[in-house]
Design a protein around this motif. Structure first.
Motif, PDB file in Angstrom:
ATOM      1  N   ALA A 122       0.785  -1.074  -0.065  1.00 22.76           N
ATOM      2  CA  ALA A 122       0.067  -0.005   0.042  1.00 22.76           C
ATOM      3  C   ALA A 122       0.730   1.367   0.162  1.00 22.76           C
ATOM      4  O   ALA A 122       2.006   1.264   0.638  1.00 22.76           O
ATOM      5  N   LEU A 123       0.599   2.515  -0.742  1.00 24.00           N
ATOM      6  CA  LEU A 123       1.282   3.565  -0.840  1.00 24.00           C
ATOM      7  C   LEU A 123       1.420   4.238   0.489  1.00 24.00           C
ATOM      8  O   LEU A 123       0.368   4.254   1.258  1.00 24.00           O
ATOM      9  N   LEU A 124       2.546   4.368   0.998  1.00 26.83           N
ATOM     10  CA  LEU A 124       2.984   5.050   2.114  1.00 26.83           C
ATOM     11  C   LEU A 124       3.150   6.358   2.092  1.00 26.83           C
ATOM     12  O   LEU A 124       2.287   7.199   2.783  1.00 26.83           O
ATOM     13  N   ILE A 125       3.906   6.877   1.340  1.00 25.04           N
ATOM     14  CA  ILE A 125       4.588   8.285   1.142  1.00 25.04           C
ATOM     15  C   ILE A 125       5.040   8.236  -0.320  1.00 25.04           C
ATOM     16  O   ILE A 125       5.664   7.510  -0.594  1.00 25.04           O
ATOM     17  N   ALA A 126       5.034   9.650  -0.960  1.00 27.42           N
ATOM     18  CA  ALA A 126       5.517   9.936  -2.179  1.00 27.42           C
ATOM     19  C   ALA A 126       6.336  11.164  -2.343  1.00 27.42           C
ATOM     20  O   ALA A 126       5.994  12.070  -1.665  1.00 27.42           O
ATOM     21  N   ILE A 127       7.226  11.498  -3.143  1.00 27.77           N
ATOM     22  CA  ILE A 127       7.855  12.566  -3.308  1.00 27.77           C
ATOM     23  C   ILE A 127       8.082  12.873  -4.797  1.00 27.77           C
ATOM     24  O   ILE A 127       8.469  11.947  -5.536  1.00 27.77           O
ATOM     25  N   ARG A 128       8.455  14.333  -5.247  1.00 26.30           N
ATOM     26  CA  ARG A 128       8.812  14.585  -6.516  1.00 26.30           C
ATOM     27  C   ARG A 128      10.136  15.254  -6.319  1.00 26.30           C
ATOM     28  O   ARG A 128      10.372  15.810  -5.391  1.00 26.30           O
ATOM     29  N   PRO A 129      10.913  15.274  -7.290  1.00 28.12           N
ATOM     30  CA  PRO A 129      12.290  15.669  -7.323  1.00 28.12           C
ATOM     31  C   PRO A 129      12.535  17.176  -7.179  1.00 28.12           C
ATOM     32  O   PRO A 129      13.734  17.766  -6.981  1.00 28.12           O
ATOM     33  N   ASP A 130      11.245  18.062  -7.105  1.00 28.17           N
ATOM     34  CA  ASP A 130      11.552  19.477  -6.787  1.00 28.17           C
ATOM     35  C   ASP A 130      11.587  19.791  -5.317  1.00 28.17           C
ATOM     36  O   ASP A 130      11.661  20.921  -5.182  1.00 28.17           O
ATOM     37  N   VAL A 131      11.459  18.872  -4.591  1.00 20.07           N
ATOM     38  CA  VAL A 131      11.480  19.224  -2.867  1.00 20.07           C
ATOM     39  C   VAL A 131      12.682  18.074  -2.390  1.00 20.07           C
ATOM     40  O   VAL A 131      13.031  16.984  -3.023  1.00 20.07           O
ATOM     41  N   SER A 132      13.073  18.440  -1.309  1.00 19.19           N
ATOM     42  CA  SER A 132      14.388  17.559  -0.909  1.00 19.19           C
ATOM     43  C   SER A 132      13.984  17.099   0.157  1.00 19.19           C
ATOM     44  O   SER A 132      14.529  15.924   0.829  1.00 19.19           O
ATOM     45  N   GLU A 133      12.923  17.095   0.890  1.00 23.36           N
ATOM     46  CA  GLU A 133      12.092  16.488   2.064  1.00 23.36           C
ATOM     47  C   GLU A 133      10.749  16.525   1.887  1.00 23.36           C
ATOM     48  O   GLU A 133      10.131  17.438   1.571  1.00 23.36           O
ATOM     49  N   LYS A 134       9.920  15.375   2.369  1.00 16.81           N
ATOM     50  CA  LYS A 134       8.499  15.411   2.536  1.00 16.81           C
ATOM     51  C   LYS A 134       8.414  14.618   3.931  1.00 16.81           C
ATOM     52  O   LYS A 134       8.861  13.330   4.159  1.00 16.81           O
ATOM     53  N   LYS A 135       7.413  15.206   4.785  1.00 13.65           N
ATOM     54  CA  LYS A 135       7.213  14.209   5.969  1.00 13.65           C
ATOM     55  C   LYS A 135       5.714  14.033   6.080  1.00 13.65           C
ATOM     56  O   LYS A 135       4.690  15.009   5.712  1.00 13.65           O
ATOM     57  N   GLU A 136       5.329  12.759   6.532  1.00 12.87           N
ATOM     58  CA  GLU A 136       3.901  12.493   6.814  1.00 12.87           C
ATOM     59  C   GLU A 136       3.931  11.702   8.022  1.00 12.87           C
ATOM     60  O   GLU A 136       4.086  10.573   8.049  1.00 12.87           O
ATOM     61  N   GLY A 137       3.544  12.236   9.151  1.00 13.65           N
ATOM     62  CA  GLY A 137       3.511  11.666  10.241  1.00 13.65           C
ATOM     63  C   GLY A 137       4.858  11.341  10.736  1.00 13.65           C
ATOM     64  O   GLY A 137       5.806  12.416  10.866  1.00 13.65           O
ATOM     65  N   ARG A 138       5.268  10.012  11.142  1.00 20.57           N
ATOM     66  CA  ARG A 138       6.524   9.596  11.528  1.00 20.57           C
ATOM     67  C   ARG A 138       7.206   9.220  10.442  1.00 20.57           C
ATOM     68  O   ARG A 138       8.662   8.986  10.565  1.00 20.57           O
ATOM     69  N   PHE A 139       6.879   9.362   9.117  1.00 22.48           N
ATOM     70  CA  PHE A 139       7.644   9.011   7.867  1.00 22.48           C
ATOM     71  C   PHE A 139       8.150  10.126   7.228  1.00 22.48           C
ATOM     72  O   PHE A 139       7.462  11.116   6.955  1.00 22.48           O
ATOM     73  N   THR A 140       9.463  10.038   6.927  1.00 22.96           N
ATOM     74  CA  THR A 140      10.155  11.167   6.134  1.00 22.96           C
ATOM     75  C   THR A 140      10.852  10.563   4.975  1.00 22.96           C
ATOM     76  O   THR A 140      11.676   9.818   5.081  1.00 22.96           O
ATOM     77  N   ILE A 141      10.586  11.399   3.586  1.00 21.80           N
ATOM     78  CA  ILE A 141      11.482  11.079   2.511  1.00 21.80           C
ATOM     79  C   ILE A 141      12.619  12.042   2.334  1.00 21.80           C
ATOM     80  O   ILE A 141      12.134  13.298   2.414  1.00 21.80           O
ATOM     81  N   SER A 142      14.108  11.712   2.462  1.00 21.30           N
ATOM     82  CA  SER A 142      14.787  12.608   2.078  1.00 21.30           C
ATOM     83  C   SER A 142      15.327  12.414   0.508  1.00 21.30           C
ATOM     84  O   SER A 142      15.266  11.397   0.079  1.00 21.30           O
ATOM     85  N   PHE A 143      15.356  13.498  -0.361  1.00 20.17           N
ATOM     86  CA  PHE A 143      15.637  13.211  -1.922  1.00 20.17           C
ATOM     87  C   PHE A 143      16.930  13.998  -2.198  1.00 20.17           C
ATOM     88  O   PHE A 143      16.906  15.298  -1.776  1.00 20.17           O
ATOM     89  N   ASN A 144      17.841  13.600  -2.784  1.00 21.04           N
ATOM     90  CA  ASN A 144      19.025  14.125  -3.513  1.00 21.04           C
ATOM     91  C   ASN A 144      19.244  14.101  -4.900  1.00 21.04           C
ATOM     92  O   ASN A 144      19.533  12.844  -5.324  1.00 21.04           O
ATOM     93  N   LYS A 145      18.546  14.945  -5.647  1.00 18.18           N
ATOM     94  CA  LYS A 145      18.471  14.670  -6.945  1.00 18.18           C
ATOM     95  C   LYS A 145      19.823  14.593  -7.608  1.00 18.18           C
ATOM     96  O   LYS A 145      20.069  13.809  -8.728  1.00 18.18           O
ATOM     97  N   SER A 146      20.814  15.461  -7.256  1.00 21.74           N
ATOM     98  CA  SER A 146      22.021  15.400  -7.606  1.00 21.74           C
ATOM     99  C   SER A 146      22.936  13.980  -7.612  1.00 21.74           C
ATOM    100  O   SER A 146      23.612  13.460  -8.486  1.00 21.74           O
ATOM    101  N   ALA A 147      22.537  13.339  -6.574  1.00 21.30           N
ATOM    102  CA  ALA A 147      23.336  11.913  -6.220  1.00 21.30           C
ATOM    103  C   ALA A 147      22.239  10.802  -6.762  1.00 21.30           C
ATOM    104  O   ALA A 147      22.737   9.592  -6.592  1.00 21.30           O
ATOM    105  N   LYS A 148      21.016  11.196  -7.098  1.00 21.17           N
ATOM    106  CA  LYS A 148      20.047  10.229  -7.743  1.00 21.17           C
ATOM    107  C   LYS A 148      19.692   9.183  -6.444  1.00 21.17           C
ATOM    108  O   LYS A 148      19.895   7.960  -6.783  1.00 21.17           O
ATOM    109  N   GLN A 149      19.539   9.881  -5.256  1.00 21.17           N
ATOM    110  CA  GLN A 149      19.308   8.851  -4.308  1.00 21.17           C
ATOM    111  C   GLN A 149      17.992   9.288  -3.340  1.00 21.17           C
ATOM    112  O   GLN A 149      17.924  10.371  -3.260  1.00 21.17           O
ATOM    113  N   PHE A 150      17.288   8.595  -2.955  1.00 15.95           N
ATOM    114  CA  PHE A 150      16.372   8.901  -1.956  1.00 15.95           C
ATOM    115  C   PHE A 150      16.302   7.963  -0.828  1.00 15.95           C
ATOM    116  O   PHE A 150      16.642   6.944  -0.877  1.00 15.95           O
ATOM    117  N   SER A 151      15.694   8.328   0.569  1.00 19.94           N
ATOM    118  CA  SER A 151      15.702   7.502   1.421  1.00 19.94           C
ATOM    119  C   SER A 151      14.367   7.769   2.307  1.00 19.94           C
ATOM    120  O   SER A 151      13.704   8.732   2.321  1.00 19.94           O
TER     121      SER A 151
END
Lengths: 112, 114
Positions: free
Chosen positions: A45-74
């Motif tokens: 089931a979908l938990l959380i999602a991000i687009r590359p125009d932002v570096s971070e997105k939080k939803e409750g206790r879940f956070t996505i960090s995005f590094n476009k130059s490194a092509k990595q996300f966590s």
């Protein structure tokens, strides 16, 4: 062809700790990066999602960090709980493409 | 609300036997439909996807085929199962034409080929 690389394959964390799951991609045409959560015997089931125009997105206790130059996300899970124990998949897709490409998954176990 | 149904939940079949897994979606029209297979350590492998009735795209050449006889019905088939076909099969749908529409998965079919 593996286009999204996910690590680690499995992870054990004490309750209250912050598990971190990492993903890397190669195709710069990807512009949407969702995370899915799967409990045993169920479909993901979908938990959380991000687009590359932002570096971070939080939803409750879940956070996505995005590094476009490194092509990595966590994915970070704050104050993890035993109920967070599940398999987590990162994924990527292109705007005009109907397909979502998944990583191999991380089996997370939170110790009580 | 939209729901997706997959059946059966579990299936044990001998090698060489045929297979038919069915998936139906309710509460939405003209969905994109997908079949994924999940094997241990291999994540979610896209097998087939469909953007309309009779329109099937195959992602992985193999022993399986898919059909979409109705708008909200997706069927996964095989004429002769192999041991390597064992796995967890997931059907999913998304909104057609919507930018980055999330996938909505069913609860899967656990197939064991003996």
């Amino acid at each position: 062809q593996q286009q999204v690389k996910q690590s680690p394959q499995s992870l054990i964390v004490q309750k209250g700790g912050i598990p971190i799951i990492n993903c890397a991609y190669e195709n710069t045409a990807f512009d949407y990066f969702p995370w899915y959560q799967q409990f045993p015997g169920k479909g993901p089931a979908l938990l959380i999602a991000i687009r590359p125009d932002v570096s971070e997105k939080k939803e409750g206790r879940f956070t996505i960090s995005f590094n476009k130059s490194a092509k990595q996300f966590s994915l970070h899970i704050m104050d993890s709980q035993p109920g967070d124990s599940a398999t987590y998949f990162c994924a990527a897709s292109k705007n005009r493409d109907d397909k979502i490409i998944f990583g191999k998954g991380t089996r997370l176990h939170i110790l009580p | 609300s939209q729901t997706i149904h997959q059946w059966p939940a579990t299936l044990v079949q001998p090698v060489g036997s045929p297979l038919s897994l069915e998936c139906t979606v309710e509460g939405t029209s003209n969905p994109n439909l997908y079949w994924y297979r999940q094997a241990a350590g291999r994540g979610l492998q896209l097998l087939f996807y469909s953007v309309g009735i009779g329109q099937i795209s195959s992602e992985v050449p193999q022993n399986l085929s898919a059909s979409r006889p109705q708008d909200r019905q997706f069927i996964l088939s095989s004429k002769k199962l192999l041991l390597s076909d064992s796995g967890f099969y997931l059907c999913a749908w998304s909104v057609r034409g919507a930018r980055n529409s999330p996938l909505h998965f069913g609860n899967g079919t656990r197939l064991t080929v003996t």
